[in-house]
Write an enzyme that holds these catalytic residues in place. Sequence first.
Site, PDB file in Angstrom:
ATOM      1  N   LYS A   1     -22.802   2.183  -4.617  1.00 42.22           N
ATOM      2  CA  LYS A   1     -21.960   3.395  -4.520  1.00 42.22           C
ATOM      3  C   LYS A   1     -22.346   4.432  -5.575  1.00 42.22           C
ATOM      4  CE  LYS A   1     -17.963   1.262  -5.185  1.00 42.22           C
ATOM      5  NZ  LYS A   1     -18.363  -0.155  -5.387  1.00 42.22           N
TER       6      LYS A   1
ATOM      7  N   ARG B   1      -9.262   2.699  -3.367  1.00 44.33           N
ATOM      8  CA  ARG B   1      -9.511   1.265  -3.200  1.00 44.33           C
ATOM      9  C   ARG B   1      -8.333   0.583  -2.528  1.00 44.33           C
ATOM     10  NH1 ARG B   1     -13.423   1.124  -7.776  1.00 44.33           N
ATOM     11  NH2 ARG B   1     -14.558  -0.815  -7.677  1.00 44.33           N
TER      12      ARG B   1
ATOM     13  N   ARG C   1     -27.967  -6.086 -13.229  1.00 49.57           N
ATOM     14  CA  ARG C   1     -27.636  -4.653 -13.262  1.00 49.57           C
ATOM     15  C   ARG C   1     -27.479  -4.129 -14.685  1.00 49.57           C
ATOM     16  NH1 ARG C   1     -22.669  -2.116  -9.858  1.00 49.57           N
ATOM     17  NH2 ARG C   1     -21.296  -3.609 -10.908  1.00 49.57           N
TER      18      ARG C   1
ATOM     19  N   ARG D   1     -22.936  -4.308 -17.867  1.00 52.18           N
ATOM     20  CA  ARG D   1     -21.500  -4.041 -17.898  1.00 52.18           C
ATOM     21  C   ARG D   1     -20.750  -5.303 -18.294  1.00 52.18           C
ATOM     22  NH1 ARG D   1     -19.920  -0.982 -12.359  1.00 52.18           N
ATOM     23  NH2 ARG D   1     -18.181  -2.423 -12.619  1.00 52.18           N
TER      24      ARG D   1
ATOM     25  N   ARG E   1     -13.541  -9.607  -8.392  1.00 51.81           N
ATOM     26  CA  ARG E   1     -13.624  -8.249  -7.841  1.00 51.81           C
ATOM     27  C   ARG E   1     -14.000  -8.271  -6.365  1.00 51.81           C
ATOM     28  NH1 ARG E   1     -17.537  -5.032 -10.895  1.00 51.81           N
ATOM     29  NH2 ARG E   1     -18.246  -6.875 -11.981  1.00 51.81           N
TER      30      ARG E   1
HETATM   31  P1  AMP Z   1     -16.488   0.153 -10.429  1.00 53.88           P
HETATM   32  O1  AMP Z   1     -17.303   0.741 -11.528  1.00 53.88           O
HETATM   33  O2  AMP Z   1     -16.259   1.121  -9.303  1.00 53.88           O
HETATM   34  O3  AMP Z   1     -17.045  -1.165  -9.967  1.00 53.88           O
HETATM   35  O4  AMP Z   1     -15.015  -0.154 -11.049  1.00 53.88           O
HETATM   36  C1  AMP Z   1     -14.856  -1.067 -12.134  1.00 53.88           C
HETATM   37  C2  AMP Z   1     -13.411  -1.507 -12.234  1.00 53.88           C
HETATM   38  O5  AMP Z   1     -12.580  -0.377 -12.504  1.00 53.88           O
HETATM   39  C3  AMP Z   1     -12.825  -2.121 -10.972  1.00 53.88           C
HETATM   40  O6  AMP Z   1     -13.146  -3.484 -10.841  1.00 53.88           O
HETATM   41  C4  AMP Z   1     -11.336  -1.898 -11.202  1.00 53.88           C
HETATM   42  O7  AMP Z   1     -10.818  -2.822 -12.128  1.00 53.88           O
HETATM   43  C5  AMP Z   1     -11.307  -0.523 -11.849  1.00 53.88           C
HETATM   44  N1  AMP Z   1     -11.158   0.561 -10.834  1.00 53.88           N
HETATM   45  C6  AMP Z   1     -12.070   1.525 -10.540  1.00 53.88           C
HETATM   46  N2  AMP Z   1     -11.605   2.334  -9.574  1.00 53.88           N
HETATM   47  C7  AMP Z   1     -10.380   1.870  -9.226  1.00 53.88           C
HETATM   48  C8  AMP Z   1      -9.402   2.253  -8.264  1.00 53.88           C
HETATM   49  N3  AMP Z   1      -9.614   3.280  -7.431  1.00 53.88           N
HETATM   50  N4  AMP Z   1      -8.259   1.539  -8.205  1.00 53.88           N
HETATM   51  C9  AMP Z   1      -8.042   0.490  -9.021  1.00 53.88           C
HETATM   52  N5  AMP Z   1      -8.914   0.053  -9.934  1.00 53.88           N
HETATM   53  C10 AMP Z   1     -10.087   0.736 -10.048  1.00 53.88           C
END
Ligand code: AMP
Length: 201
Positions: free
Chosen positions: A15, A88, A123, A151, A162
């Site tokens: 993404k 989400r 990653r 990360r 996740r």
């Molecule tokens: P990502 O970098 O998109 O994989 O997001 C990392 C983490 O941030 C996710 O596993 C969630 O814990 C949190 N997060 C990011 N975006 C959202 C969202 N729209 N709603 C809830 N938690 C989020």
Amino acid sequence: MAAHIVFLGPPASGKGTQGRRLAEERGLSYLSTGALLRSALRDQSPLGEQARPYLDRGEFVPDEIMVPMVLEWTNSQAHGCLLDGFPRTVEQAKALDETLGEEVRAIVLHVPDDELRRRVSCRLECENCHRVATEGEGENCPRCAGLLTARADDVAENFEKRLLAFRKLVIPTITYYCDQGRARIVNGMGSPEEVYERVQG
Ligand code: AMP
């Protein structure tokens, strides 16, 4: 009419890589909610401290925190925006529709679980600009010279949680857009270049 695009997909489906590039090429403002939260965590800001326990456990941050934060940002993006990692949940998608109208379109990246696990195990992300590195880039970000690091949430146990949260909450969100004919499913396998060809549609 302003274009508003949301990128949906499991963790490590691409993404960030694809969303960033599409936003740059189409002149859309870009927001990664995950990167925003990770910056807040690093800065130990009030948002970061609120979000920390959820990120540490591999859980989604509650809608009550996410929705006002993102809508405040989208409200100032009249010319169009691309959201990476939001919505989400169906609640988040509905809140976005109320603010931006139903011209929001979803691009969904599909990648099999085994490939997600492979990607997440190697990653790296730039600590400074949050760009995801491509394999073999070395220790520093070619764009801003920031340090490329793994990360904290990319450890196996957190990743599996996740993935479960994706199945439980994001799949119904994808269905919400599909049912209204507002989603396009894209095969996320292959090189970033190959996937980008498909993303462009
Ligand atoms: P990502 O970098 O998109 O994989 O997001 C990392 C983490 O941030 C996710 O596993 C969630 O814990 C949190 N997060 C990011 N975006 C959202 C969202 N729209 N709603 C809830 N938690 C989020």
